[in-house]
Motif scaffolding. Structure first.
Motif, PDB file in Angstrom:
ATOM      1  N   SER A  20      -3.085   6.302  -0.939  1.00  0.00           N
ATOM      2  CA  SER A  20      -2.619   5.935  -2.284  1.00  0.00           C
ATOM      3  C   SER A  20      -1.167   6.355  -2.455  1.00  0.00           C
ATOM      4  CB  SER A  20      -3.482   6.640  -3.346  1.00  0.00           C
ATOM      5  OG  SER A  20      -4.841   6.329  -3.176  1.00  0.00           O
ATOM      6  N   ARG A  22       2.777   6.452  -3.927  1.00  0.00           N
ATOM      7  CA  ARG A  22       3.415   6.367  -5.251  1.00  0.00           C
ATOM      8  C   ARG A  22       4.770   5.674  -5.165  1.00  0.00           C
ATOM      9  NH1 ARG A  22       0.968  11.668  -5.813  1.00  0.00           N
ATOM     10  NH2 ARG A  22      -0.818  11.458  -7.185  1.00  0.00           N
ATOM     11  N   ASN A  77       2.013   8.892 -14.628  1.00  0.00           N
ATOM     12  CA  ASN A  77       1.818   7.683 -13.820  1.00  0.00           C
ATOM     13  C   ASN A  77       2.936   6.658 -14.047  1.00  0.00           C
ATOM     14  OD1 ASN A  77      -0.483   8.498 -12.418  1.00  0.00           O
ATOM     15  ND2 ASN A  77      -1.845   7.876 -14.082  1.00  0.00           N
ATOM     16  N   TYR A 127      -0.787  -1.900  -0.580  1.00  0.00           N
ATOM     17  CA  TYR A 127      -1.448  -0.628  -0.902  1.00  0.00           C
ATOM     18  C   TYR A 127      -1.905  -0.643  -2.356  1.00  0.00           C
ATOM     19  CZ  TYR A 127       0.303   1.225   3.489  1.00  0.00           C
ATOM     20  OH  TYR A 127       0.541   1.442   4.817  1.00  0.00           O
ATOM     21  N   HIS A 129      -3.245   1.823  -5.573  1.00  0.00           N
ATOM     22  CA  HIS A 129      -3.337   3.193  -6.107  1.00  0.00           C
ATOM     23  C   HIS A 129      -4.113   3.151  -7.423  1.00  0.00           C
ATOM     24  CE1 HIS A 129      -1.308   7.370  -6.157  1.00  0.00           C
ATOM     25  NE2 HIS A 129      -2.346   7.380  -6.971  1.00  0.00           N
TER      26      HIS A 129
END
Ligand SMILES: Cc1cc2nc3c(=O)[nH]c(=O)nc-3n(C[C@H](O)[C@H](O)[C@H](O)COP(=O)(O)O)c2cc1C
Length: 196
Positions: A20, A22, A77, A127, A129
């Motif tokens: 995950s 960022r 986030n 990917y 997340h």
């Protein structure tokens, strides 16, 4: 107690290489790439084939949908997810359609759908997340969610970006492999195993 010893090389590379991130690249995902993710989700198993999963998504930073999705995220986030080209809110229909009884498998089945989506994404170099850090009540309000549905998570997805674009305290953990419980802590053949 019987111990379980997996052959590490047998773990599928799409699973082994998933994590995950960022630091997401701003690079857009094509309409087909995004459609493929939902197509993968669509084919997941679900209790009574209810298919309780729903997704509200945006790939357009200038859209009202994107603005509202982004607003639901907690600041932590928002700080990193702002570069991800795909944002989504996941929801479930909480009761079975056929009898309006509580579907205790709804969130389980959403998880299966997201699992499918994650593997499909990995096969395309994308990917995923997952984020629990968002305001559920705000999501309900901003998207006029009917009481039949419950927001569950939000997801940021895209290709890997430059690590320098995320806050410095998050850079340290970006490439650190997350730890996992041992296989013998999570699976057993014992009838009197102490679950911890
Ligand atoms: C339901 C769920 C909620 C999560 N919420 C957040 C979140 O709000 N913010 C965040 O940065 N990561 C979040 N994560 C990511 C987890 O921290 C991450 O999956 C876990 O540490 C394992 O790391 P890995 O996915 O890189 O293997 C969430 C993951 C899941 C499945």
């Amino acid at each position: 107690m019987k111990t379980i010893n997996p052959d590490k090389n047998q773990l599928h590379e799409l699973l082994a290489n998933r994590w995950s991130p960022r630091a997401f690249s701003y690079e857009m995902l094509s309409e087909t790439e995004v459609a493929n993710l939902f197509e993968a989700a669509r084919w997941a198993a679900s209790a009574n084939n209810e298919q309780p999963w729903r997704f509200i998504y945006s790939t357009d930073r200038n859209s009202e949908t994107y603005r509202r999705l982004f607003e639901c995220l907690v600041p932590f986030n928002q700080d990193w997810a702002k570069t991800a080209p795909l944002l989504m809110l996941t929801l479930v229909r909480t009761n079975f359609t056929k009898n309006n009884k509580f579907n205790r498998y709804a969130q389980h089945d959403l998880g299966l759908a997201i699992g499918n989506m994650t593997v499909q994404a990995a096969s395309a170099g994308i990917y995923v997340h997952n984020m629990g850090g968002f305001e559920i009540e705000k999501a309900k309000e901003l998207f006029g969610i009917s009481p039949d549905f419950e927001p569950v998570t939000m997801i940021a997805a895209g290709r890997l970006g430059d690590i320098n674009q995320i806050p410095s305290d998050l850079q340290e953990t970006e490439f650190t492999m997350q730890k996992r419980k041992g296989i013998n802590e999570i699976a057993t053949t014992d009838f009197n195993f102490d679950l911890i």
